[in-house]
Design a protein around this motif. Structure first.
Motif, mmCIF file in Angstrom:
data_model
loop_
_atom_site.group_PDB
_atom_site.id
_atom_site.type_symbol
_atom_site.label_atom_id
_atom_site.label_comp_id
_atom_site.label_asym_id
_atom_site.label_seq_id
_atom_site.Cartn_x
_atom_site.Cartn_y
_atom_site.Cartn_z
ATOM 1 N N LEU A 64 7.107 19.427 -88.750
ATOM 2 C CA LEU A 64 5.954 19.690 -87.902
ATOM 3 C C LEU A 64 4.672 19.311 -88.619
ATOM 4 O O LEU A 64 4.500 19.610 -89.806
ATOM 5 C CB LEU A 64 5.911 21.176 -87.524
ATOM 6 N N ALA A 65 3.776 18.681 -87.876
ATOM 7 C CA ALA A 65 2.452 18.352 -88.410
ATOM 8 C C ALA A 65 1.456 19.346 -87.828
ATOM 9 O O ALA A 65 1.360 19.491 -86.608
ATOM 10 C CB ALA A 65 2.078 16.930 -88.025
ATOM 11 N N PRO A 66 0.721 20.048 -88.696
ATOM 12 C CA PRO A 66 -0.255 21.010 -88.183
ATOM 13 C C PRO A 66 -1.505 20.299 -87.666
ATOM 14 O O PRO A 66 -1.756 19.139 -87.977
ATOM 15 C CB PRO A 66 -0.584 21.854 -89.422
ATOM 16 N N ASP A 67 -2.278 21.029 -86.899
ATOM 17 C CA ASP A 67 -3.549 20.521 -86.390
ATOM 18 C C ASP A 67 -4.452 20.226 -87.584
ATOM 19 O O ASP A 67 -4.716 21.116 -88.402
ATOM 20 C CB ASP A 67 -4.178 21.589 -85.485
ATOM 21 N N PRO A 68 -4.943 18.972 -87.712
ATOM 22 C CA PRO A 68 -5.781 18.634 -88.870
ATOM 23 C C PRO A 68 -7.103 19.402 -88.899
ATOM 24 O O PRO A 68 -7.725 19.541 -89.947
ATOM 25 C CB PRO A 68 -6.024 17.130 -88.733
ATOM 26 N N GLU A 69 -7.490 19.957 -87.768
ATOM 27 C CA GLU A 69 -8.750 20.701 -87.707
ATOM 28 C C GLU A 69 -8.528 22.201 -87.899
ATOM 29 O O GLU A 69 -9.437 23.000 -87.695
ATOM 30 C CB GLU A 69 -9.459 20.400 -86.394
ATOM 31 N N GLY A 70 -7.302 22.596 -88.227
ATOM 32 C CA GLY A 70 -7.013 23.991 -88.529
ATOM 33 C C GLY A 70 -6.657 24.838 -87.324
ATOM 34 O O GLY A 70 -6.531 26.048 -87.454
ATOM 35 N N GLY A 71 -6.460 24.247 -86.176
ATOM 36 C CA GLY A 71 -6.074 25.000 -84.981
ATOM 37 C C GLY A 71 -4.621 25.443 -85.036
ATOM 38 O O GLY A 71 -3.901 25.208 -86.016
ATOM 39 N N THR A 72 -4.163 26.075 -83.977
ATOM 40 C CA THR A 72 -2.798 26.600 -83.930
ATOM 41 C C THR A 72 -1.787 25.605 -83.359
ATOM 42 O O THR A 72 -0.597 25.886 -83.342
ATOM 43 C CB THR A 72 -2.759 27.877 -83.074
#
Length: 166
Positions: free
Chosen positions: A92-100
């Motif tokens: 999984l790749a997380p949101d690069p802007e720190g979102g959920t």
């Protein structure tokens, strides 16, 4: 795997620009399975099972993948039910802007065959002392019964000879 076995399951990834071979030094025997999933600099991995295998994470869920190295996730797998079971690996790749929001970049279903031999072998090891004690009792009782039976037959023969001799 055999029922009762605990093995380490490791997934190692490297960016395509990395000079490092992520398969080098992996635990276990045999040739590692290679895939080319889409990855980015920060990733998480998830490993789940439909049953038969207990999964315990032994590394961080979210890792930063170095530009000149490799990142890895690791789990300890305990086989507790014989048969064929399914595990699912997801990257999984997380949101690069720190979102959920996370984006699944890779999914693979892994079939695991778990044999019964471990449980049978363990049962035999655990039951050996009680079975040995039971066998000892049977031998002692059997020997005592044989002794009593042969003793009575000898007395009966001696009594029969004594009566016919008078």
């Amino acid at each position: 795997m055999q029922q009762g076995d605990v093995v380490e399951f490791v997934v190692r990834v490297a960016l395509s620009t990395s000079p490092v071979d992520p398969a080098t030094g992996l635990p276990g025997t045999g040739e590692p399975t290679r895939r080319q999933p889409p990855i980015c600099e920060r990733m998480s991995a998830d490993l789940t099972s439909s049953g038969g295998v207990m999964i315990e994470r032994s590394s961080s869920e979210l890792i930063s993948i170095p530009r000149k190295g490799a990142g890895e996730w690791a789990w300890h797998l305990t086989a507790y039910e014989s048969g064929e079971h399914e595990m699912v690996l997801r990257l999984l790749a997380p949101d690069p802007e720190g979102g959920t929001i996370t984006v699944e970049t890779y999914r693979e279903t892994i079939m695991v065959e778990i044999g019964l031999m471990y449980v049978v072998t363990n049962w035999i090891k655990e039951m050996a002392p009680p079975l040995q004690a039971l066998l000892g009792i049977i031998v002692i009782l059997g020997g005592w019964l044989i002794f009593l039976f042969t003793r009575r037959r000898r007395r009966a023969k001696h009594t029969a000879k004594a009566r016919t001799g008078h």
